[in-house]
Design an enzyme around this catalytic site. Sequence first.
Site, PDB file in Angstrom:
ATOM      1  CD  GLU A 157      -1.822  -2.405   1.196  1.00  0.00           C
ATOM      2  OE1 GLU A 157      -0.692  -2.707   1.638  1.00  0.00           O
ATOM      3  OE2 GLU A 157      -2.671  -3.258   0.895  1.00  0.00           O
ATOM      4  CG  HIS A 187     -11.557  -7.199   6.844  1.00  0.00           C
ATOM      5  ND1 HIS A 187     -10.211  -6.998   7.059  1.00  0.00           N
ATOM      6  CD2 HIS A 187     -11.640  -8.129   5.848  1.00  0.00           C
ATOM      7  CE1 HIS A 187      -9.517  -7.776   6.245  1.00  0.00           C
ATOM      8  NE2 HIS A 187     -10.360  -8.482   5.494  1.00  0.00           N
TER       9      HIS A 187
END
Lengths: 327, 331
Positions: A65, A134
């Site tokens: 990322e 999440h």
Amino acid sequence: MVSPDTLRVDYAGAVVHALKQEMERDTRVFVYGEGINDTGAYLNSTDGIAARFGEARCFDVPNCEDALVGLGIGSALMGYRPVFVSLRVDFLMLAMNQIINHAARWPAMTGYQASVPLTIRALIGRGWGQAAQHSGALYSMFANVPGLEVVLPSSPLEGAGLLLTALRSNLTTIVIDDRGVFAGAEDVPAVVEPIPFGEARVARAGTDVTFFAISSMVSFALRVADQVAASGISAEVIDLRTARPLDEETIRSCAARTGRVAVFDIGWPGFGLSAEVARVISEASPLQRRLLSVHRKDEQTPSSAFLEDAHYPRLDDVAQQVEAHFS
Amino acid sequence: MDVTAEVALECLERMVVIRAVEEGICAEYSNRNIRGPVHLSIGQEAMAVGVLNVCRPEDVAVSTHRDHAHYLAKGGSVGAMIDELYGLESGCSRGYGGSMHLFSGEANFMGASAVLPGSTPIAVGLGLGCKLDGRRAVAVGFSGDGASDEGSFFEALNLAAVLKLPVLFVCENNGLSTNTPLAARQAQTDISAKARAFGLVAANADAVDVFAVRRAAAEVLDHVRSTSQPAVLALTADRLCAHVGPVSTIDPIDTGAMLAEAANGATRDPIASCVGAILRDEPQLRGECIEILEGVPTRIAAEFRRANAAFEDRNAVAGLVAPPPPKSHTV
């Protein structure tokens, strides 16, 4: 009723529709993300992009990322308009150095000569047992940072128009796609119009209380408003749309009109939307004026002694502010 | 030397410009009109000059907190950089960036990151921009060996390799991260070996010799440009100054002393080494060398005087009181 001028789409369909429209218009726009061309990737919100524009403009990438945001910053500095899609906001925590220290700050560090027109879409895995890692909202971490724009669409129509503005913005924009907004369908114009940032929308008119809401909490607030209407409470629902820039004007005027406010946040309470709304109201209301926020300027810190001096609170200025504010 | 007299003198002149600017900072810093941390490149000038001398104007570069040499070697304006150090609006970053964030759009010097390894992932993006432009330009990402302690340094190498992007990663190994030696930070200290493990072409050079750097850079750049594949150039040199602050460990340029040092084959001063190589192979260029060693510092001293006067004029209005000097330049 479906007219030729509109499409009946869900949130994912609206995002794809707006993206295609802009990629058609502007060849500098491209999209990338981990597994982006998998069937049904990103809750179907990238479906058909590669088929339409080719894999050079919609490409798969490794799991890295921080480097992926760097990829966006560097190409944005060269005049491109990259869109990085992240499956969860939680994964952006791996890219905080590039997002906060670089994407947000690079324009300021160059004296606003360079710009970083990067869009980052990140999903929140709300519901369906996605647990701690999440489901993070985490948007207020970004909304704290000058140089970023933080967008929280509440519906398909909103998602399309706000994404279009993100793609055309010269700042790095983080679009938070809450899984809670993916369910319903809505009519979206065949030709999407951009929705300006920092302009809230009245989602429901009311007179007794104002609900300020963002993202999936807008539809939640509407349902609460319907329910309390039975008890005779007339609730106005305001979709704030963007956390940065925040429509402070609308917050102040609604609060002044109804005098009662509830804040519907998608995140945790600490240092979140309700604190921000409370600050805006408390600082401004002529009847209240009970709060004064003393802080550095809402901008990235400049280097020059002359500019730096004006960046941090100055004793005499703050003393004057206190006198003016509380007298 | 494997370069023309013109190129040799160009390299020497650029290194002397960099050195003279940084010696100017050391001389002026105690007046406290330059207000901000400075990370000098004294001893490391040949890295920037050797690499960027073989780059093209359309190639783009990104740097680190130690960015003076890269900005100047890429063609950034000397006057605009000095103005930036004084915090003037005429500065290359309009006073917003300071020493650590020099910028020149004209020179395709895209800026500098002071949080390592920030410049390395951004170089990958610049490489993607070059590839999409289709003009065969190359992105050059400078970093120090300290950046190669960080995980995202290697994410960036991998990403550039897997996407086949024209990026030259220049890793400037001065053996120190602030003051912590490389061997105390990495079990495998061969940065090139790590780059090769990621599938990149890699080369090494000792950057006391600007022409050796230039040769190695030309070779890897040719590879990057012709194949659109990234490469790593690992350079070693001694940082002849403090990590941060106006502290040089060698004397300011003096023509006589420099000519004497040029004869010392074991010198670690890249300017002396360059003068030595030129005088050995092209002794008739002695006059030109002396002209550079004497003329450049004089011109640059005048730039400091001009910028300092502009600061004083500006401050006559602003009325800022000089803060006390930092207790330590290590932070």
